[in-house]
Every structure is written in C-alpha cells, then in structure tokens.
Design an enzyme around this catalytic site. Structure first.
Site, PDB file in Angstrom:
ATOM      1  N   VAL A  63       5.086   0.165  38.415  1.00  0.00           N
ATOM      2  CA  VAL A  63       3.754   0.791  38.480  1.00  0.00           C
ATOM      3  C   VAL A  63       3.260   0.956  39.924  1.00  0.00           C
ATOM      4  O   VAL A  63       2.328   1.718  40.184  1.00  0.00           O
ATOM      5  CB  VAL A  63       2.684   0.027  37.654  1.00  0.00           C
ATOM      6  CG1 VAL A  63       3.001   0.032  36.179  1.00  0.00           C
ATOM      7  CG2 VAL A  63       2.475  -1.390  38.180  1.00  0.00           C
ATOM      8  N   ASN A  89      -1.965  -3.418  32.463  1.00  0.00           N
ATOM      9  CA  ASN A  89      -1.767  -4.856  32.282  1.00  0.00           C
ATOM     10  C   ASN A  89      -0.766  -5.459  33.266  1.00  0.00           C
ATOM     11  O   ASN A  89      -0.838  -6.644  33.571  1.00  0.00           O
ATOM     12  CB  ASN A  89      -1.296  -5.088  30.827  1.00  0.00           C
ATOM     13  CG  ASN A  89      -0.727  -6.461  30.623  1.00  0.00           C
ATOM     14  OD1 ASN A  89      -1.462  -7.437  30.518  1.00  0.00           O
ATOM     15  ND2 ASN A  89       0.594  -6.573  30.586  1.00  0.00           N
ATOM     16  N   TYR A 185      -4.069 -12.212  45.104  1.00  0.00           N
ATOM     17  CA  TYR A 185      -4.297 -12.078  43.657  1.00  0.00           C
ATOM     18  C   TYR A 185      -5.792 -11.916  43.383  1.00  0.00           C
ATOM     19  O   TYR A 185      -6.210 -11.026  42.636  1.00  0.00           O
ATOM     20  CB  TYR A 185      -3.735 -13.305  42.931  1.00  0.00           C
ATOM     21  CG  TYR A 185      -3.787 -13.205  41.427  1.00  0.00           C
ATOM     22  CD1 TYR A 185      -2.873 -12.418  40.733  1.00  0.00           C
ATOM     23  CD2 TYR A 185      -4.751 -13.897  40.687  1.00  0.00           C
ATOM     24  CE1 TYR A 185      -2.908 -12.324  39.353  1.00  0.00           C
ATOM     25  CE2 TYR A 185      -4.798 -13.812  39.305  1.00  0.00           C
ATOM     26  CZ  TYR A 185      -3.880 -13.021  38.637  1.00  0.00           C
ATOM     27  OH  TYR A 185      -3.929 -12.922  37.267  1.00  0.00           O
ATOM     28  N   ALA A 186      -6.603 -12.756  44.023  1.00  0.00           N
ATOM     29  CA  ALA A 186      -8.059 -12.685  43.820  1.00  0.00           C
ATOM     30  C   ALA A 186      -8.603 -11.334  44.281  1.00  0.00           C
ATOM     31  O   ALA A 186      -9.416 -10.705  43.588  1.00  0.00           O
ATOM     32  CB  ALA A 186      -8.743 -13.817  44.574  1.00  0.00           C
ATOM     33  N   ALA A 187      -8.138 -10.869  45.443  1.00  0.00           N
ATOM     34  CA  ALA A 187      -8.614  -9.577  45.964  1.00  0.00           C
ATOM     35  C   ALA A 187      -8.210  -8.450  45.022  1.00  0.00           C
ATOM     36  O   ALA A 187      -8.987  -7.527  44.748  1.00  0.00           O
ATOM     37  CB  ALA A 187      -8.048  -9.337  47.362  1.00  0.00           C
ATOM     38  N   SER A 188      -6.987  -8.522  44.491  1.00  0.00           N
ATOM     39  CA  SER A 188      -6.530  -7.446  43.591  1.00  0.00           C
ATOM     40  C   SER A 188      -7.363  -7.427  42.313  1.00  0.00           C
ATOM     41  O   SER A 188      -7.740  -6.360  41.826  1.00  0.00           O
ATOM     42  CB  SER A 188      -5.040  -7.605  43.265  1.00  0.00           C
ATOM     43  OG  SER A 188      -4.792  -8.700  42.403  1.00  0.00           O
TER      44      SER A 188
END
Ligand SMILES: NC(=O)c1ccc[n+]([C@@H]2O[C@H](COP(=O)([O-])OP(=O)(O)OC[C@H]3O[C@@H](n4cnc5c(N)ncnc54)[C@H](O)[C@@H]3O)[C@@H](O)[C@H]2O)c1
Length: 277
Positions: A63, A89, A185-188
C-alpha cells in the site's frame, strides 16, 4: 445480509483484524478484495472466504507503493465494476528486521517501570526518539499514513462518481492519547485521525461516509514484538483486564460499512476495554 452485493477492498487483510473483517463482511454478503503485501497471507484469507462460500479477489500489493495501489484498484474495478467500501487497515508498528528498535523500546519501557517502582517516578527521558533511525520513521509513515492516502485517493475516483461509499480507517488509541517510545507509529495514527476528520467533511456531500476505528491493545501478530513482561504490565492498565480480539474490532468496522451507520460521519471510535476512558 447487510452488505449483499457490495464490493469491499480491505488492505492488510492477510492477518489479524484485516482477515477477520474480510470474513465478517463476506458473511454479510460482500465481495472482498483481499490486499496484503504477503502472497501467502492473501491466499490464507481467500481460503477462509472460500470455506464460507464467498467471492474474493487476490490483491497482493504494497500500500506504500503508488503504482501497485493504482493497479490494485484497476483490477478490482475491472472485475466487479465498482468499489463500495474501503478499509484502510494495513499497518506496521515495527518490522521483524528492526531488532535494534525492538530492544531499544523494550529496554526503555522496562527501565522506566523499574524507576517508578523504586522511586515513584521516571528519572529521565526514555531516549528512544533521540536514537530513532530515519528508516524506521519513513517506513512506518509510508505504510500507515501514505498507504491510507494512496488507497483513499483511488477509491474516491469511483465513489465520488457513484455518489456513495464507506471509508473506514484503522487508527489506534496511540494516535488519540499518545504513547512513549513509538514516535513514528503515533504520528502515523494521529495523522490518520486528522485525515479522517478532514476528509469526512470534504466528501460527505457525495454521500461518502469516512470514519476511523481506534483499537486499544488486541491480541494479533502486531503485538508479537512486545516483551512479554511489558505486555503483562500493559494488561493491568486495561480496565476490562484483557486484550481485545480481532472479532471485537472487526464487528465495529462491519457495522460502520453498513447503511445502519449512515449518520456516523468523521468519528474516531475506540475499542479498548476502557483503556481510553
Ligand atoms: N493489534 C493491536 O493491538 C492494534 C491496536 C491498534 C491499532 N492496530 C492497527 O490495526 C491494523 C491491523 O493490525 P493487526 O493488529 O491486525 O496486525 P497484523 O500484523 O496481524 O496485520 C497487519 C497486516 O498488514 C499487512 N501489511 C503490512 N505492511 C503492508 C503493506 N505495505 N501493504 C499491504 N499490507 C501490509 C501485513 O502483512 C499484515 O497481514 C494496523 O493498522 C495496526 O496499526 C492494531
């Protein structure tokens, strides 16, 4: 059957939440485009769909790769003529080859816990972001956030013409309330939440509902990299006292894809056992 005849494309559908969403949507009568970066994972989900007598389409693609995403949507529309539902997802928290990051993360959290137990407070920065590598940052943002954008852009080309559609983005409690030591991960996930809200306002005029689901900690392969001791500590903080399941997250996603959820627009819905109260 609440999704009879609808065409759904689910990214990262070869494992965890994605596979369960595919199965539950198929049971509601949807035709499922099964995307995953791993061929074996796609095949596993297609086998599960076959067992329940449902139609699936193999969509092996990354993706985070614009050309592969374009081809995946072309393949779906050329087979079924439309796309009614997109579930963004696919996501990564840490790649198996990033051993250095796993160790850095687990060590930092366990040290902080030890300091709290001994002294009542964390004594210093956990020093993960200052050691975070560019590769980890870019790869995480590329799959989680860019991937969500690339797939959404393609889906909208069909949905805006059709004047109907459902887009459900997989966020995380981490994107809502933050979590130490997972900067990318948090920013994404925070980015996905802002994207969801903005897009929901933009496209509702064409009858397209965009929402996000924000799970807490759930027992899927995504958590394999977390230290077991750390996971035990985490569980003590979840009011319901256990991890969530893929089934519990998938059933909300399926609901959001049905006409019953038409009045839900631009929301970020938690599934977290009370962790986010
Ligand atoms: N498990 C949890 O506790 C939890 C909590 C909050 C949010 N989430 C989110 O839920 C989503 C699904 O996670 P899961 O727990 O089912 O994990 P999982 O690892 O079981 O499934 C993720 C799937 O995405 C696929 N994938 C990874 N990179 C891809 C790419 N570039 N292109 C296409 N497919 C790719 C993987 O191969 C895998 O099959 C993720 O976005 C994750 O961030 C999970």
């Amino acid at each position: 059957m609440k999704l009879k005849g609808r065409v759904a494309l689910i990214t990262g559908a070869g494992s965890g939440f994605g596979r369960e969403i595919a199965i539950q949507m198929a049971r509601e009568g949807a035709k499922i485009g099964v995307n995953d970066i791993h061929r074996r994972a796609v095949e596993g989900t297609l086998e599960a769909l076959e067992q329940i007598g449902s139609e699936g389409l193999a969509l092996e693609a990354d993706v985070g790769n614009v050309d592969q995403v374009k081809r995946m949507f072309e393949k779906t529309v050329s087979k079924w003529g439309t796309i009614d539902i997109l579930v963004n997802n696919a996501g990564i928290a840490v790649k198996p080859e990033w051993k250095e990051y796993q160790e850095l993360h687990n060590r930092a959290v366990l040290k902080a816990v030890d300091e709290v137990m001994k002294t009542g407070k964390v004594q210093e920065s956990m020093k993960v972001t200052s050691a975070f590598q560019d590769e980890w940052w870019h790869a995480t943002l590329n799959v989680n956030l860019n991937g969500t954008f690339y797939c959404t852009r393609e889906a909208l080309k069909t949905m805006e013409v059709k004047g109907r559609g459902k887009i459900i983005n997989m966020a995380s409690i981490t994107g809502v309330q933050g979590e130490p030591n997972v900067p990318a991960y948090a920013a994404s996930k925070g980015g996905i939440i802002a994207f969801t809200k903005s897009l929901a306002k933009e496209v509702i005029g064409s009858g397209i509902q965009v929402n996000a689901v924000a799970p807490g900690y759930c027992g899927t392969p995504l958590l394999n990299s977390i230290d077991q001791q750390l996971l035990t500590i985490l569980k003590t903080q979840i009011p319901i006292g256990r991890l969530g399941t893929a089934r519990e997250v998938a059933s909300l996603v399926v609901y959001l894809a049905t006409d019953d959820a038409d009045y839900i627009v631009g929301q970020v819905i938690g599934v977290n056992g009370g962790l986010g109260i």
